[in-house]
Scaffold this active site. Structure first.
Site, PDB file in Angstrom:
ATOM      1  N   LYS A 207      63.004  87.062   9.529  1.00 35.29           N
ATOM      2  CA  LYS A 207      64.439  87.313   9.504  1.00 35.29           C
ATOM      3  C   LYS A 207      65.011  87.276   8.094  1.00 35.29           C
ATOM      4  O   LYS A 207      65.851  88.081   7.737  1.00 35.29           O
ATOM      5  CB  LYS A 207      65.156  86.282  10.386  1.00 35.29           C
ATOM      6  CG  LYS A 207      66.670  86.479  10.475  1.00 35.29           C
ATOM      7  CD  LYS A 207      67.023  87.799  11.117  1.00 35.29           C
ATOM      8  CE  LYS A 207      68.524  87.982  11.252  1.00 35.29           C
ATOM      9  NZ  LYS A 207      68.852  89.355  11.669  1.00 35.29           N
TER      10      LYS A 207
ATOM     11  N   CYS B  28      59.711  80.124   7.063  1.00 31.93           N
ATOM     12  CA  CYS B  28      59.148  79.386   8.184  1.00 31.93           C
ATOM     13  C   CYS B  28      60.265  78.604   8.867  1.00 31.93           C
ATOM     14  O   CYS B  28      61.355  78.439   8.319  1.00 31.93           O
ATOM     15  CB  CYS B  28      58.073  78.414   7.702  1.00 31.93           C
ATOM     16  SG  CYS B  28      56.774  79.177   6.709  1.00 31.93           S
TER      17      CYS B  28
END
Length: 615
Positions: free
Chosen positions: A610, A2
């Site tokens: 990512k 996050c």
């Protein structure tokens, strides 16, 4: 993972939080939210399911204003992506808010305990436990709620009870100019300003405001006011650490005129590889000063540990280490290695490959290798990331931030640096003579130009994308260095276009997968110049006999390949070891154009983030 952003200062926090979240949205986009302490001393929370633009729409109609705030963009682990489960989360009183990146492994038992004490839970998340746990620890400070030391102590005591990973931001309405952050395995940094300070999950979020960063280490708590930022352990011992000065250009984290970060970063590869080579390769040869910390005389075997694209780079590293250094090398998927019983000891070198430096499985594998006495080398793109703090030495990619969720320039640089590591190692140990090292170094120096040439295939890859985007599946195959190239090409296509693809060693197709082939099943063959090219051509003939259309990536001037395939993509002639760097470029472009043709979100593929900082 996050994204977290926090601010304390004299400016309105909301625009700063939103700008930071935009730069971190690649870290998660299931939901987003902000919490701001307003001028009346009340906390206002706005949060929504979905991408950041939905939160922006809400804030356009009702934006809180204040000088202390936290923002969060979520990649869901516990609890469905919805408005309720979005961060920030509050305690029972609504006087305290928390944002969190990571997983609280013992949240169920903590939640049950807190519920018996009267705490009311409204979400499905593990994060909400943290807010209530800190609230419970504050109960012994009645009358001292506005005391900063009381809140800091409550956070420290609460976190001592947490098992798992966390990067958190905390503030409460009784301390109008106090922001607290803490981390354990999940990335978090402090940005140091003038009369203001910041926290964030990653450096790009803070570059518009400061280049002075203070790294928070595992088990540390950062206490921020407008004028100071101090670090403490969970036992309240103050930690002294010099800040890191970041030299990245702000524009390096933005699109620079390209429609997508992924396309921008594909096209950045010549410059990125030149940066990776800078100071390491010249006309005299190769030298990575980072390797000076390694005792090569002890090493009898090598294990390379990685996940995803980094694992494919590791397959290349294995081949060059065995070819140039003449030591046995193996490649392990980190998520499997950490739960195995690996044969590893003080004569092993463990090479940990992770673009973010925060991949949970790779960090755990590093700790396992260290506990067995192995020397450890990290290959990463993020200075000061978690993995760099636990290894014998670190080789940084030096390619700048990569914002697109799927790897492009970081994969190319990982392959390049693994090959440079092997070459320097062979030079240091005399496994290659100086003339051969110099020849290879000169070839490395030309790589950026070779990759520039590979970018010239863009129009052709766009045309080929039009031919395959509606197919249901395809195979990529190759031999030798073409095999990891095929794996990476297939992964790129799956990641951003959702078209099923498989990468295979070319000789393995007839051991089962060839049964799937027909005229609707395209093949992408890595057929660059190599000692096994004739065998690759034989494999092409086998699949053509099953009427499968074949696209070949071949070395320029290889006219003979044309009679065996339907389409040829010609690439500059390079030594076989450089095939994965040069040949991956058109495969990245193919994946990009297929994704566009299929209407996919290139920079934020569904279900991906990512960096995987949790299991």
């Amino acid at each position: 993972m996050c994204g977290i952003v926090g601010y304390v200062g004299a400016r309105n926090a909301t625009p700063i939080l939103l700008d930071g979240l935009r730069r971190l949205e690649y870290r998660g986009y299931d939901s987003a939210g902000v919490a701001v302490l307003n001028a009346n001393g009340k906390i206002e929370i706005r949060k929504t399911e979905g991408k950041l633009n939905r939160l922006v729409d809400v804030l356009n109609h009702s934006a809180p204003s204040g000088q202390l705030g936290l923002g969060h963009t979520r990649w869901a682990t516990h609890g469905a992506p919805n408005d309720t489960n979005a961060h920030p989360h509050a305690d029972c009183t609504g006087r305290l808010v928390v944002v969190h990146n990571g997983i609280v492994e013992n949240f169920s038992e903590l939640r049950d305990e807190l519920a018996t004490l009267g705490h009311r839970f409204i979400t499905e998340t593990d994060t909400e436990v943290l807010a209530h746990l800190i609230e419970e620890e504050m109960k012994g400070n009645k009358g001292n709620e506005g005391n900063a030391l009381a809140l800091v102590g409550a956070v420290q005591r609460a976190l001592k009870r947490v098992r798992g990973t966390y990067g958190i931001g905390v503030f409460d309405q009784s301390n109008s100019a106090l922001l607290i952050a803490a981390r354990h395995f999940s990335p978090l940094i402090v940005g140091l300003g003038q009369g203001e300070n910041f926290i964030a999950s990653d450096i790009p979020a803070l570059l518009p405001h400061t280049r002075k960063m203070l790294l928070i280490d595992d088990g540390e708590v950062a206490v921020l006011t407008r004028d100071a930022a101090r670090l403490y352990t969970l036992d309240n011992v103050e930690v002294e650490r010099d800040p890191l000065i970041v030299n990245w250009d702000v524009q390096a984290a933005e699109k620079g005129g390209y429609p997508h970060f992924f396309l921008k970063e594909i096209n950045e590869q010549p410059a990125a590889l030149a940066n990776a080579l800078r100071g390491r390769v010249d006309e005299k040869g190769v030298h990575l000063s980072e390797l000076d910390a390694i005792d090569f005389a002890r090493i009898k075997r090598v294990t390379l540990l990685a996940c995803g694209s980094s694992y494919h780079a590791g397959l290349v590293g294995k081949r060059v280490i065995e070819e140039w250094v003449h030591l046995p090398a193996e490649v392990n998927i980190a998520s499997e290695f950490r739960y195995a019983s690996p044969v590893i000891d003080d004569q092993t070198l463990a090479i940990l490959i992770t673009q973010s430096g925060e991949t949970a499985d790779t960090i755990a594998s590093m700790r396992l290798a260290k506990s067995a006495g192995a020397q450890t080398l990290a290959l990463t793109n993020v200075v000061g990331s978690s993995i760099t703090r636990g290894v014998t030495t670190t080789v940084n990619l030096q390619v700048g931030p990569e914002v697109g969720v799927v790897a492009s320039k970081t994969f190319s640089a990982q392959v390049l640096l693994l090959e440079l590591i092997a070459l320097d190692w062979a030079k240091r140990t005399g496994k290659l003579d100086s003339l051969r090292v110099t020849e290879l170094a000169q070839q490395f120096a030309r790589l950026p130009d070779m990759v520039e040439g590979a970018l010239g295939t863009d129009n052709q890859m766009k045309q080929l994308a039009e031919k395959i985007f509606a197919r249901k599946s395809c195979f990529f195959f190759g031999r030798g260095f073409g095999y990891p190239t095929a794996l990476e090409g297939a992964l790129k296509l799956k990641e951003i276009s959702y078209l099923h693809a498989e990468g295979y060693p070319a000789g393995e197709l007839k051991h089962g997968p060839i049964a799937m082939l027909d005229s609707e099943f395209p093949i992408i063959a890595i057929a660059m110049s190599s000692p096994t090219l004739e065998k690759v051509v034989s494999n092409i003939q086998e699949v053509r006999a099953r009427k499968a259309p074949v696209i070949a990536l071949a070395t320029e001037e290889d006219a003979a390949i044309r009679k065996h395939v339907d389409e040829v993509v010609y690439l500059p002639h390079v030594p076989e070891q450089f095939t994965p760097i040069v040949a991956t470029v058109p495969l990245q472009l193919l994946a990009y154009h297929v994704a566009i043709a299929r209407g996919c979100d290139v920079d934020q593929p569904r279900n991906l983030a990512k960096s995987v900082t949790v299991e």
